[in-house]
Design a protein around this motif. Structure first.
Motif, PDB file in Angstrom:
ATOM      1  N   UNK A   1       2.130 -12.932   5.622  1.00 24.17           N
ATOM      2  CA  UNK A   1       0.751 -13.407   5.635  1.00 24.17           C
ATOM      3  C   UNK A   1       0.635 -14.748   4.917  1.00 24.17           C
ATOM      4  N   UNK A   2      -0.345 -15.523   5.341  1.00 24.92           N
ATOM      5  CA  UNK A   2      -0.657 -16.772   4.644  1.00 24.92           C
ATOM      6  C   UNK A   2      -1.426 -16.424   3.376  1.00 24.92           C
ATOM      7  N   UNK A   3      -0.958 -16.888   2.255  1.00 23.86           N
ATOM      8  CA  UNK A   3      -1.619 -16.589   0.982  1.00 23.86           C
ATOM      9  C   UNK A   3      -2.654 -17.673   0.684  1.00 23.86           C
ATOM     10  N   UNK A   4      -3.901 -17.269   0.600  1.00 25.22           N
ATOM     11  CA  UNK A   4      -4.984 -18.222   0.317  1.00 25.22           C
ATOM     12  C   UNK A   4      -4.906 -18.672  -1.137  1.00 25.22           C
TER      13      UNK A   4
ATOM     14  N   UNK B   1      -6.835 -13.724   4.816  1.00 26.18           N
ATOM     15  CA  UNK B   1      -6.984 -12.582   5.712  1.00 26.18           C
ATOM     16  C   UNK B   1      -7.108 -11.306   4.901  1.00 26.18           C
ATOM     17  N   UNK B   2      -8.202 -10.602   5.100  1.00 22.61           N
ATOM     18  CA  UNK B   2      -8.388  -9.282   4.494  1.00 22.61           C
ATOM     19  C   UNK B   2      -8.207  -8.254   5.616  1.00 22.61           C
ATOM     20  N   UNK B   3      -7.237  -7.376   5.451  1.00 20.02           N
ATOM     21  CA  UNK B   3      -7.013  -6.311   6.417  1.00 20.02           C
ATOM     22  C   UNK B   3      -7.801  -5.071   6.040  1.00 20.02           C
TER      23      UNK B   3
ATOM     24  N   UNK C   1      -2.046  -9.683   6.952  1.00 15.89           N
ATOM     25  CA  UNK C   1      -3.059  -9.630   5.884  1.00 15.89           C
ATOM     26  C   UNK C   1      -2.486  -9.976   4.514  1.00 15.89           C
ATOM     27  N   UNK C   2      -3.288 -10.709   3.751  1.00 18.59           N
ATOM     28  CA  UNK C   2      -2.954 -11.068   2.371  1.00 18.59           C
ATOM     29  C   UNK C   2      -3.518 -10.031   1.400  1.00 18.59           C
TER      30      UNK C   2
ATOM     31  N   UNK D   1      -1.765  -7.072  -0.381  1.00 23.08           N
ATOM     32  CA  UNK D   1      -0.956  -6.344   0.601  1.00 23.08           C
ATOM     33  C   UNK D   1       0.336  -5.842  -0.025  1.00 23.08           C
ATOM     34  N   UNK D   2       0.965  -6.667  -0.855  1.00 22.13           N
ATOM     35  CA  UNK D   2       2.213  -6.240  -1.503  1.00 22.13           C
ATOM     36  C   UNK D   2       1.980  -5.006  -2.360  1.00 22.13           C
ATOM     37  N   UNK D   3       0.901  -5.006  -3.099  1.00 25.15           N
ATOM     38  CA  UNK D   3       0.601  -3.876  -3.984  1.00 25.15           C
ATOM     39  C   UNK D   3       0.309  -2.607  -3.181  1.00 25.15           C
TER      40      UNK D   3
END
Length: 543
Positions: free
Chosen positions: A266-269, A315-317, A494-495, A511-513
């Motif tokens: 994901x692109x990190x804002x 991006x919020x999933x 998603x970020x 997302x990683x968490x």
């Protein structure tokens, strides 16, 4: 399994007549299925999988469809050009089919009991009392909750997974020898998908049925089938034992399918990126009315206190099962349904604004829907579809200017601008979704709700659409609210992730968490259901 094949398909060809020409949909297809064996037929949309399956039951539209060559033999009986009386004795009796979308397969005007009983009346000659007993037995066999209470239910009163269980119960009513399952889990959530696959495999084992499984999801194939045939362009390009196909694929197309999982990160804002959409404690309650005066006796809490912030380039999933409130949340943020709680777009409060006040903002707040074929009018050309928003917002008033804007938007999503005078049915599913995205992008939006934009697409096409969405976000700094039940796609795009259940947020974080250290049992169950289907597939690719 018997050494003698139950079904033998040899050199099958299928042609469709379109006006004065013939289209070769299937060419030279051959395979066998033994009694008690599960075989998977895999490939992308348009490869000929479903046409081959429908040919087994001779359900293709005659005379538009024909078999110029080939043979289909079921236990010694030739089915191609067989008399209608012979086919009636086989369809729904010895060979049955479960389709992808149960809502279109079930009659919306008849109850569950009536629809399953009809099969027993026609094929078994049972009376009403005996049929009712058998229907209950079948519903319990497929593990439908509260089976007795569901007898009087109509299809719209059941969830997607429950409707598919009813379809399976109907298919099993006559104890068939062969079950053809055409994408039986594509239209359901990942947890329901896992349950249905377990159910199908258990029933196949207990009843000794053979099964022809049609799918584009290789994770399902690896979990279910002992043998695989890979189709491309109407031809089987490779077939063999499942383990051999996955460990040692010979054909480039097979390797392409195996490697077609949505990939990338994901692109990190940036933390300082401006907020595009922000909402706090959003609530959407639908009243439950009863009685002669239709008094409100309660509420369905579709969204219950959800807070979300989406920044530029972010991006919020939003994930969860059907009915969790994902789509309702997206519609509330776009002010397409009423809600409670403050909502701000680019720092401006939009909660409570009327139609006229919201209209200038509509251009910048857009939505892409799940089913591109349903969201694109079949009566309009692609140019007319993409131009609708331009007309509403008064953009590109000169015809030449408008056509240039349409061509630019189509080119940006990978569609040839010279095809803009064609109609939706002339494009594949992936191309139609690109057109739906072009309809949004032509307006130069800032915030886009993506409502299950890949769930109706093949795996390889899903990967292409995810890559396209990521590239568009990078180029235009778009803010996305990405709604999906497919956690594999969410992981690639998603970020930040919000996990919803019954209208509430059960978990929220990066997302990683969420994916690597899920805090709730429900999130862990969703992740397990999503990634268990591809565990062995990934292992084989590493090998």
């Amino acid at each position: 399994m018997s050494a003698q094949p139950l079904l033998t398909v040899r050199d099958l060809a299928v042609n469709f007549q379109v006006e004065d020409r013939f289209i070769e949909a299937v060419r030279g297809v051959s395979f066998t299925i033994a009694a008690g064996e599960i075989m998977a037929l895999v490939g992308e949309s348009g490869s000929g999988k479903s046409v081959t399956a429908l040919s087994v039951l001779q359900l293709l539209p005659y005379p538009k469809a024909s078999h110029p060559a080939g043979s289909i033999v079921l236990d010694g009986h030739e089915l191609v050009a067989a008399p209608e009386r012979t086919l009636r004795g086989i369809r729904g009796n010895r060979v049955v089919m479960v389709f992808q979308e149960p809502m279109t397969s079930l009659n919306p005007l008849h109850t569950v009991e009536k629809q399953i009983s009809e099969v027993l009346f026609v094929h078994k000659g049972l009376g009403r009392a005996a049929a009712r007993v058998r229907v209950l037995e079948l519903l319990r066999l497929v593990a439908l909750p509260d089976a007795e209470r569901r007898l009087g239910a109509y299809p719209h009163q059941l969830s997607g997974g429950q409707r598919q269980r009813v379809m399976i119960a109907m298919a099993l009513a006559n104890e068939p020898e062969l079950l053809i399952a055409d994408e039986p889990t594509t239209a359901v959530d990942v947890t329901i998908q896992a349950q249905l696959l377990e159910l199908l495999k258990d029933l196949q084992h207990r009843l000794g049925m053979a099964m022809l499984l049609i799918t584009h999801d290789l994770g399902i194939v690896r979990r279910m089938a002992s043998k695989v045939a890979v189709m491309q362009g109407g031809v089987i390009v490779e077939q063999g034992p499942t383990e051999d196909i996955f460990h040692r694929p010979q054909h480039p197309y097979t390797r392409h399918l195996i490697e077609s999982e949505p990939r990338g990160t994901a692109i990190h804002a940036e933390a300082a990126a401006p907020e595009v959409m922000a909402a706090a404690s959003v609530k959407v309650y639908f009243p439950i009315k009863a009685g002669l005066l239709r008094s409100t006796v309660g509420h369905i809490k579709a969204v219950d206190g959800v807070s979300v912030t989406v920044r530029e380039g972010h991006t919020v999933g939003v994930v969860g099962e059907s009915g969790s409130g994902k789509t309702t949340l997206g519609l509330a943020l776009l002010r397409l349904i009423r809600s409670e709680g403050p909502i701000a777009y680019c720092g401006r409060a939009i909660q409570g604004l009327g139609f006229r006040a919201l209209r200038p903002l509509r251009r910048e707040m857009q939505i892409v829907f799940q089913d591109p074929y349903g969201s694109l009018s079949p009566r309009l050309s692609i140019a007319e579809i993409v131009a609708e928003g331009l007309g509403v917002h008064g953009l590109g008033r000169a015809p030449a200017e408008r056509r240039a804007m349409i061509g630019e938007a189509l080119a940006e999503v990978g569609i040839d601008p010279d095809t803009q005078d064609r109609y939706p049915h002339e494009f594949s599913g992936g191309q139609r979704q690109r057109i739906a995205i072009a309809r949004v992008m032509v307006l130069k939006p800032r915030f886009v709700v993506l409502d299950e934009p890949t769930s109706a697409l093949d795996m390889s096409v899903q990967a292409q659409i995810v890559d396209l969405l990521r590239e568009l976000q990078r180029r235009h700094h778009l803010a996305y609210l990405f709604i999906s039940h497919d956690l594999r796609v969410v992981r690639a795009l998603a970020d930040e992730v919000i996990v919803m259940r019954d209208g509430k947020v059960v978990e929220q974080g990066s997302a990683d968490q969420v994916f690597e250290q899920p805090a709730t049992a429900y999130t862990r169950a969703l992740i397990a259901a999503a990634f268990r289907l591809q565990e062995v597939e990934i292992d084989s690719m590493r090998t």
